[in-house]
Design a protein around this motif. Structure first.
Motif: not given
Length: 327
Positions: A245-259
């Motif tokens: 989750v932290e990696a995805l948010r840092r790299l700017g992934a969209g909400p579906a990926a974070v979810h």
């Protein structure tokens, strides 16, 4: 899913037979002797195993469903399975009892470890997408092979495993099925979200992690090891998912990926207790002789996951693609 490109004599023979539209049950020549000499963790053997196992899931485009139980194909798969299982039993350390093995599996290195920690701290966008492609073969059939344990368990072990599986399959809501949530993650990362879309790109260490759960799921005699695999997946997921989750948010992934990973942080923390105390605990109260198999399932799952992580991180640290072909 389309039949993949072969990676050696054994997988080539299978792709040829399945792709030519040969009628199941007819006399076919399959390379049993070559399979008996194949490197158990090698590209050819692992792809051939994957081909044989996939016939029990969704199959391949244009391939007769009756091949699932073709005696000659099953005989070849048996040769490959025995080599794979023998190699794992020889290579995987299984020294402790169930309690100590589970505790070791739950023990996190300082700061976290593996691919998720690398992606959180230093990963780049292309590496995140590569890792999603690797995991797609596993995540798009997540929970399916564990369902084979259901008819082989009784009592509290069965009830608890079904409770966890119910969550994995969306708790009655199709849009919450975890495999479909991962497909949404793939789409969010601009990747192919089709089932088996990255089979040709996935190297042997990736295939081995998926083949293990199919091997354990398809054999009743390995039900203890399947429970060990199931337990490891559920118990070790929350910390790694939190790092993702932290990696995805840092790299700017969209909400579906974070979810997808945020869902696993929450759900699997609850699952851990059910798995440890109800599934493993009740199984071993009923069948204590299965304890070594549970240990093997936990240890083999971790060993293959560590092997995959070593492959991926080794390639990235050299600036190379960790897949068989760049995305």
């Amino acid at each position: 899913m389309r039949l993949p490109t072969p990676r050696g004599e054994v997988s080539a023979a299978l792709v040829d037979v399945l792709g030519r539209g040969v009628e199941p049950g007819r006399a076919v020549s399959l390379p049993h002797e070559t399979a008996a000499r194949a490197r158990p963790y090698g590209e050819d053997a692992q792809l051939a195993l994957y081909l044989g196992y996939e016939l029990h899931y969704r199959g391949f485009e244009g391939v007769d469903d009756a091949w699932e139980w073709d005696a000659e194909l099953l005989r070849l798969r048996g040769v490959l399975e025995r080599r794979f299982l023998a190699a794992l039993r020889a290579d995987v350390p299984c020294d402790g009892d169930v309690a100590s093995t589970v505790e070791a599996a739950l023990r996190e290195p300082v700061g976290g470890g593996g691919v998720s920690a690398y992606l959180r701290d230093a990963g780049e966008w292309w590496q995140l997408r590569e890792y999603a492609a690797h995991r797609s073969l596993y995540q798009l059939k997540e929970a399916d092979p564990h369902a084979w344990a259901i008819p082989r368990l009784t009592g509290r072990a069965k009830a608890a495993l079904v409770a966890v599986e119910y969550d994995e399959f969306g708790a009655g809501r199709a849009e919450r099925i975890h495999a479909d949530l991962f497909a949404a993650l793939l789409a969010d990362l601009d990747l192919d979200d089709g089932y088996g879309g990255y089979l040709d790109a996935a190297p042997a260490p990736t295939l081995a992690t998926v083949n293990l759960m199919s091997l354990l799921g398809l054999h009743r005699e390995l039900r203890g090891a399947l429970v060990g695999h199931f337990a490891t997946v559920e118990m070790t997921s929350p910390p790694a998912s939190r790092r993702m989750v932290e990696a995805l948010r840092r790299l700017g992934a969209g909400p579906a990926a974070v979810h997808f990973y945020a869902e696993h942080v929450e759900a699997d923390a609850v699952h851990e207790q059910l798995v440890r105390h109800e599934v493993i605990g009740d199984l071993l109260r009923r069948e204590p002789r299965l304890a070594p198999d549970v240990v093997f399932g936990v240890a083999a799952t971790q060993w293959l996951e560590d092997r995959l992580a070593g492959h991926v991180l080794g390639a990235w640290r050299e600036g190379r693609c960790s897949l068989r072909a760049p995305l």
